[in-house]
Scaffold this active site. Structure first.
Site, short mmCIF file in Angstrom:
data_model
loop_
_atom_site.label_atom_id
_atom_site.label_comp_id
_atom_site.label_asym_id
_atom_site.label_seq_id
_atom_site.Cartn_x
_atom_site.Cartn_y
_atom_site.Cartn_z
CG HIS A 17 8.02 42.91 -42.20
ND1 HIS A 17 9.26 42.57 -41.72
CD2 HIS A 17 7.89 42.25 -43.37
CE1 HIS A 17 9.84 41.73 -42.56
NE2 HIS A 17 9.04 41.52 -43.56
CG HIS A 18 4.69 50.04 -42.41
ND1 HIS A 18 5.48 49.74 -43.50
CD2 HIS A 18 3.76 50.90 -42.87
CE1 HIS A 18 5.04 50.40 -44.55
NE2 HIS A 18 4.00 51.11 -44.20
CE LYS A 65 1.84 43.72 -55.37
NZ LYS A 65 2.87 43.06 -56.20
CE LYS A 79 7.98 52.61 -56.66
NZ LYS A 79 8.40 51.76 -57.79
CE LYS A 99 11.90 46.29 -57.75
NZ LYS A 99 10.93 47.38 -57.97
CB SER A 135 0.29 45.49 -58.09
OG SER A 135 1.12 45.09 -59.15
N1 GLU Z 1 8.07 46.65 -60.20
C1 GLU Z 1 7.12 47.68 -60.12
C2 GLU Z 1 7.67 48.84 -59.28
O1 GLU Z 1 8.86 49.02 -59.18
C3 GLU Z 1 5.76 47.19 -59.64
C4 GLU Z 1 5.71 46.60 -58.28
C5 GLU Z 1 4.38 45.93 -57.95
O2 GLU Z 1 3.46 46.02 -58.74
O3 GLU Z 1 4.32 45.30 -56.89
O4 GLU Z 1 6.94 49.65 -58.79
#
Ligand code: GLU
Length: 472
Positions: free
Chosen positions: A65-66, A71, A95, A107, A363
Site C-alpha cells: 500500500h505504499h 493494481k 513491476k 492480484k 492500464s
Molecule cells: N495481469 C497483468 C500483469 O500481470 C496486468 C495487470 C494490470 O494491468 O493491472 O501484469
C-alpha cells in the site's frame, strides 16, 4: 502450475528479493515491510450451476500500500491458490515500481476452469466475485483496481465494472475501478496488445546494445532473430505478432496441446488460421510436431519467450534450453533453480517484472483516461495538425520545395489515442530497461538482470515508505 522446485512460488519471489536487498541501503524493517503481503482476502461463495450449488474459492491479495490504488490482474485457473496469488501480487509491486506506475501491487484469482462453464455461469461467478470485493472494500478507483490476467479478458472486466457501478450509484469515477475494459466500456485503445507489444519493445532495446550482444555471440537487431514463443494466449500471440511483423523468424510455437517447430520459420498468421480451423496448432504443413511445450522450448533459437504460466522452466529442463536470451512474458516462468542453471550457462534472462509490465503501464493510461473522462488526443489532435500544417507550409515557402502527398500526410498527422498509448508504452519500456541495465553495470555485471531489476524496484518502494514517514 505445480512448483517443480524446492520453493513455493511466493518463496521464490522472496528469495529473489533477498538476493537483491543486500545491494540496497535500507534497514531490515523497511525491507521486511516491502516484502510482506499486506492484505490477503480469501473468500468462498456459492453459485448455482445447473442443478447444483458450487462453492467457489477465490482470492484478492494487496501486497503493498505504499502507493494507492493497488493494481493487478484477476486470473481464472484451477491452479489458483493463496501462495500463487501472493507471489503474483508481490511481482506487481516491483513491476509497477520498475515502470514508474504509481500503484501498489495486487492480484486476484478464482479457482475455476473457465472452459467448463457457460457464458451465463461465468457471468454469475464473476459478478458474485465483484460484489464480494465491493462488500469488503477491496475494489475501487482509489483502493484496488483489477485487470485481466490468465483466463480473463475484456468481457470479465465489463461484468465487474457493471457490478461495481450498480452497487455504487452516482460514483462519477466508477469506470476507473478496473482496467482492460473493451473500448466501448471505457477501455483505452492499445490495452489488448499492450503486454505483447511491451515485450517486443523491451527485447528490441535489449538486442540493440552491441556490447551485450557481442558477449552472447549475437548480432544486434530484431530482424533475423530466431524466436520460440510458448503460449499463444493474449500475451504470447501479440508478442509473436510484433516480432514476426518486424522481421524476426518465429521457429517454434507451443500451446497446451503440444508445439510445432520449423528452423526456417513459421508463417504466424497461417498458424493462427490453421488453429482456428482445426482447433490445434499441431499438424501445421511444413512444421515438425512436438509432443509438448517443454520439447518445443528446448529447440534451437536465439530468443525464447515463455508467455503462459509460472515454473515452466525448472531444474528438470533448464539444462536443455538452447536460447541465448529468455524474455519472461509470463509471470514467474523460471524457478530459482532454473535461474541458477541458466545463469551459469551465460543465458541472458530478461525478468518478468520488467518485460511484461506493458500491460500494467497501459492500464495506468486507461485509469488516467477514466479519471479525466476524456479520450487521449481529443483536446490536441486538431491543434497539432493545424500547427504541423503551418510549419510545413512555412518550410515549403522558405525552401521552395514541396513535400509529397505521403510526406504531407505523415507530417500533418496529429496524435490519436492509439498513437499516444503506443509511444507512451515505447518510451516506458526503453527508459525502464536502461534504469535496470545501468544498475546491472553499476554492480559490475556480477548479478543477473533480475537482481538488478529488484534493486531498482526496492530502491523506489523503499524511498516511498521513507517518504510516507512510516519509518522516521
Ligand atoms: N495481469 C497483468 C500483469 O500481470 C496486468 C495487470 C494490470 O494491468 O493491472 O501484469
Amino acid at each position: 502450475m505445480e512448483n517443480q522446485g524446492h520453493y513455493s512460488f511466493f518463496q521464490g519471489v522472496e528469495r529473489n528479493f533477498d538476493k537483491a536487498a543486500k545491494y540496497t541501503r535500507f534497514e531490515a524493517g523497511i525491507l521486511e515491510q516491502i516484502k510482506a503481503c499486506n492484505s490477503v482476502y480469501r473468500m468462498k461463495f456459492p453459485v448455482r450451476i445447473g442443478d447444483n450449488i458450487e462453492v467457489i474459492e477465490a482470492y484478492r491479495v494487496q501486497h503493498s500500500h505504499h502507493k494507492l490504488p493497488c493494481k493487478g490482474g484477476i486470473r481464472y485457473s484451477m491452479d489458483v491458490n493463496q501462495d500463487e496469488v501472493m507471489a503474483l501480487a508481490a511481482l506487481m509491486t516491483y513491476k509497477c515500481a520498475i515502470v514508474n506506475v504509481p500503484f501498489g501491487g495486487g492480484k486476484g484469482g478464482i479457482k475455476i476452469d473457465p472452459k467448463k462453464y457457460t457464458t451465463f455461469e461465468l457471468e454469475k461467478i464473476t459478478r458474485r466475485y465483484a460484489s464480494e470485493l465491493v462488500k469488503k472494500n477491496f475494489i475501487g478507483p482509489g483502493i484496488d483496481v483489477p485487470a485481466p490476467d490468465y483466463g480473463t479478458g475484456g468481457r470479465e472486466m465489463s461484468w465487474i465494472v457493471d457490478t461495481y457501478a450498480s452497487l455504487k450509484p452516482g460514483e462519477v469515477d466508477a469506470l476507473a475501478c478496473i482496467t482492460g475494459k473493451p473500448v466501448t466500456q471505457g477501455g483505452v485503445r492499445g490495452r489488448t496488445e499492450a503486454t505483447g507489444l511491451g515485450i517486443y519493445y523491451g527485447i528490441r532495446e535489449v538486442v540493440s546494445i552491441k556490447e551485450d550482444m557481442d558477449k552472447l555471440g549475437l548480432t544486434t537487431g530484431i530482424a533475423g532473430k530466431k524466436v520460440i514463443v510458448q503460449g499463444l494466449g493474449n500475451v504470447g500471440y501479440h508478442a509473436a505478432k510484433f516480432f514476426y511483423d518486424n522481421g524476426a523468424i518465429i521457429v517454434g510455437l507451443a500451446e497446451y496441446e503440444g508445439g510445432i517447430y520449423n528452423a526456417d520459420g513459421l508463417d504466424l498468421y497461417k498458424v493462427v488460421e490453421h488453429r482456428k480451423s482445426t482447433g490445434s496448432i499441431l499438424n501445421f504443413a511444413g512444421a515438425t510436431n512436438m509432443t509438448n511445450s517443454y520439447a518445443t522450448m528446448e529447440q534451437p533459437c536465439d530468443i525464447l519467450i515463455p508467455a503462459a504460466l509460472e515454473n515452466v522452466i525448472n531444474e528438470g529442463n533448464a539444462d536443455r534450453i538452447q536460447a541465448k536470451i529468455i524474455g519472461e512474458g509470463a509471470n514467474g516462468p523460471l524457478t530459482p533453480e532454473a535461474d541458477e542453471i541458466l545463469g551459469k550457462k551465460g543465458v541472458m534472462i530478461i525478468p518478468d517484472m520488467y518485460l511484461n509490465a506493458g500491460g500494467v503501464t497501459v492500464s495506468y493510461f486507461e485509469w488516467l483516461k477514466n479519471l479525466s473522462h476524456v479520450r487521449f488526443g481529443r483536446m490536441d489532435k486538431r491543434f497539432s495538425e493545424n500547427q504541423n500544417t503551418s510549419i510545413l507550409n512555412a518550410v515549403e515557402n522558405l525552401t521552395g520545395k514541396k513535400a509529397s502527398d505521403t510526406e504531407r500526410k505523415q507530417i500533418q498527422h496529429g496524435p490519436e489515442e492509439a498513437d499516444l498509448v503506443y509511444s507512451g508504452l515505447e518510451d516506458t519500456m526503453i527508459g525502464s530497461y536502461h534504469e535496470i541495465r545501468d544498475e546491472w553495470v553499476k554492480l559490475d555485471r556480477k548479478v543477473d538482470m533480475r537482481t538488478a531489476a529488484f534493486v531498482v524496484a526496492i530502491n523506489k518502494v523503499g524511498v516511498s515508505y521513507e517518504e510516507l514517514g512510516i519509518f522516521p
